[in-house]
Write an enzyme that holds these catalytic residues in place. Structure first.
Site, PDB file in Angstrom:
ATOM      1  N   THR A   1       0.838  -1.196   0.000  1.00 17.16           N
ATOM      2  CA  THR A   1       0.000   0.000   0.000  1.00 17.16           C
ATOM      3  C   THR A   1       0.874   1.247   0.000  1.00 17.16           C
ATOM      4  OG1 THR A   1      -1.639  -1.296   1.219  1.00 17.16           O
ATOM      5  CG2 THR A   1      -2.014   1.058   1.121  1.00 17.16           C
TER       6      THR A   1
ATOM      7  N   ASN B   1       6.385  -1.510 -12.878  1.00 17.65           N
ATOM      8  CA  ASN B   1       7.115  -1.111 -14.075  1.00 17.65           C
ATOM      9  C   ASN B   1       8.153  -2.156 -14.440  1.00 17.65           C
ATOM     10  OD1 ASN B   1       5.957   1.421 -14.724  1.00 17.65           O
ATOM     11  ND2 ASN B   1       7.101   2.396 -13.075  1.00 17.65           N
TER      12      ASN B   1
ATOM     13  N   LYS C   1       5.751   0.992 -22.448  1.00 17.68           N
ATOM     14  CA  LYS C   1       5.822   1.804 -21.231  1.00 17.68           C
ATOM     15  C   LYS C   1       7.274   2.189 -20.921  1.00 17.68           C
ATOM     16  CE  LYS C   1       3.419   2.807 -17.078  1.00 17.68           C
ATOM     17  NZ  LYS C   1       4.447   3.223 -16.196  1.00 17.68           N
TER      18      LYS C   1
ATOM     19  N   ASN D   1       9.633   5.196 -19.147  1.00 15.83           N
ATOM     20  CA  ASN D   1      10.324   4.880 -17.887  1.00 15.83           C
ATOM     21  C   ASN D   1      11.838   4.897 -17.998  1.00 15.83           C
ATOM     22  OD1 ASN D   1       7.642   2.723 -17.041  1.00 15.83           O
ATOM     23  ND2 ASN D   1       8.273   4.486 -15.838  1.00 15.83           N
TER      24      ASN D   1
END
Length: 318
Positions: free
Chosen positions: A15, A110, A199, A203
């Site tokens: 979290t 990622n 992506k 990145n």
């Protein structure tokens, strides 16, 4: 809402900024969300989870269904994994502990091949999916998350008991449907591997250069030399992807470049890891794409130089 269908139980593993933001948004939309927290448990148990979003406004989730230990959680039908790729080896026992039979595990991380490294540690009965988060979000302090811009999640099926296309598509659509119900743009990705390469076009330059040059996106986009370096790095990612058989749509790198020019000033996640002396996600974001390209006979010298520099910085920092 979802009609007569029983609401799934959703677990958030890790979290931090990602898990906290999406978990809070799903809970706000009425989903049954359970949060596993390590260091931040007491702060969240006391004060709840706060999201300050430039897009959705201020949101406080209090009380939070928060747990400090996996054994206390209910069996979850869906697990959203927001933990860093650097902890993937340790994640499997936690996932096995909280997954309901036939659960869907969505890896919101990622990098390249992050699912492959986790798959071997999971039982065959679990579905593994990849989630690509296009979002500017960071953790301000324990239980406090700032969301600056964007937010889409693209979902793709990686592996598991769903062998036919129809079942896979239905599972991906179910996951994307949760996010849409929470007011978040979400679409399915027919080819997860290609989407992960896509992506990386963002990145690889911005994460690494933020650490190497100590600069956020606005100054990086304002300087003539850093702009050229970003473009050259983006071009190499496209080259690597193409060598590996994943054609990136024409103009995609230019599109990301222009999106970043319009974005609010943003410090990428790797910079936050560097700042807090956490290990950098170098294997997933740099080493694996470099190795995949090399195996396909393609050298990426600028990315290689960036990776070597970051490896040195990472070792000194941690």
């Amino acid at each position: 809402m979802m009609g007569a269908v029983a609401k799934p139980t959703i677990g958030i593993i890790g979290t931090g900024a990602i898990g906290g933001f999406y978990g809070a948004m799903l809970a706000r939309a009425g989903f049954d969300v359970h949060f596993l927290l390590r260091s931040e448990f007491s702060a969240v148990a006391e004060r709840g989870l706060q999201v300050d979003s430039a897009v959705h406004g201020a949101l406080t989730l209090n009380p939070v269904q928060a747990y400090s230990s996996a054994e206390d959680m209910p069996p979850c039908d869906w697990l959203l994994v927001g933990a860093k790729t650097t902890s993937n080896a340790d994640l499997a026992p936690t996932i096995r502990q909280v997954a309901a039979p036939g659960a869907k595990v969505l890896l919101m991380q990622n990098g390249l091949d992050v699912e492959d490294s986790l798959r071997e540690w999971l039982p065959d009965s679990l579905h593994l999916l990849g989630g690509l988060c296009y979002i500017c979000v960071h953790r301000e302090e324990p239980g406090v998350i700032t969301h600056q811009a964007l937010g889409a999640v693209h979902v793709g099926y990686h592996s598991g008991p769903a062998t036919d296309e129809t079942t896979r598509t239905a599972i991906v659509e179910e996951g994307a449907g949760f996010f849409r119900a929470a007011g978040i743009d979400s679409q399915s990705m027919p080819n997860l591997h290609q989407a992960r390469w896509q992506k990386l076009v963002w990145n690889i330059p911005y994460n690494g250069l933020s650490v190497l040059l100590g600069a956020s996106t606005t100054p990086l986009m304002a300087d003539v030399d850093s702009r050229e370096l970003i473009k050259a790095l983006m071009a190499e990612v496209v080259q690597g992807a193409t060598a590996c058989g994943h054609a990136i749509p024409a103009g995609y790198a230019d599109h990301l470049f222009m999106v970043t020019e319009k974005m609010p000033d943003y410090w990428p996640s790797m910079y936050h890891d560097f700042l807090h002396k956490r290990p950098l996600e170098l294997a997933a974001i740099y080493a694996r794409p470099l190795a995949a390209a090399k195996a396909a006979g393609c050298e990426l010298p600028r990315i290689e130089a960036l990776y070597r520099s970051l490896s040195f910085i990472d070792r000194r920092n941690t």
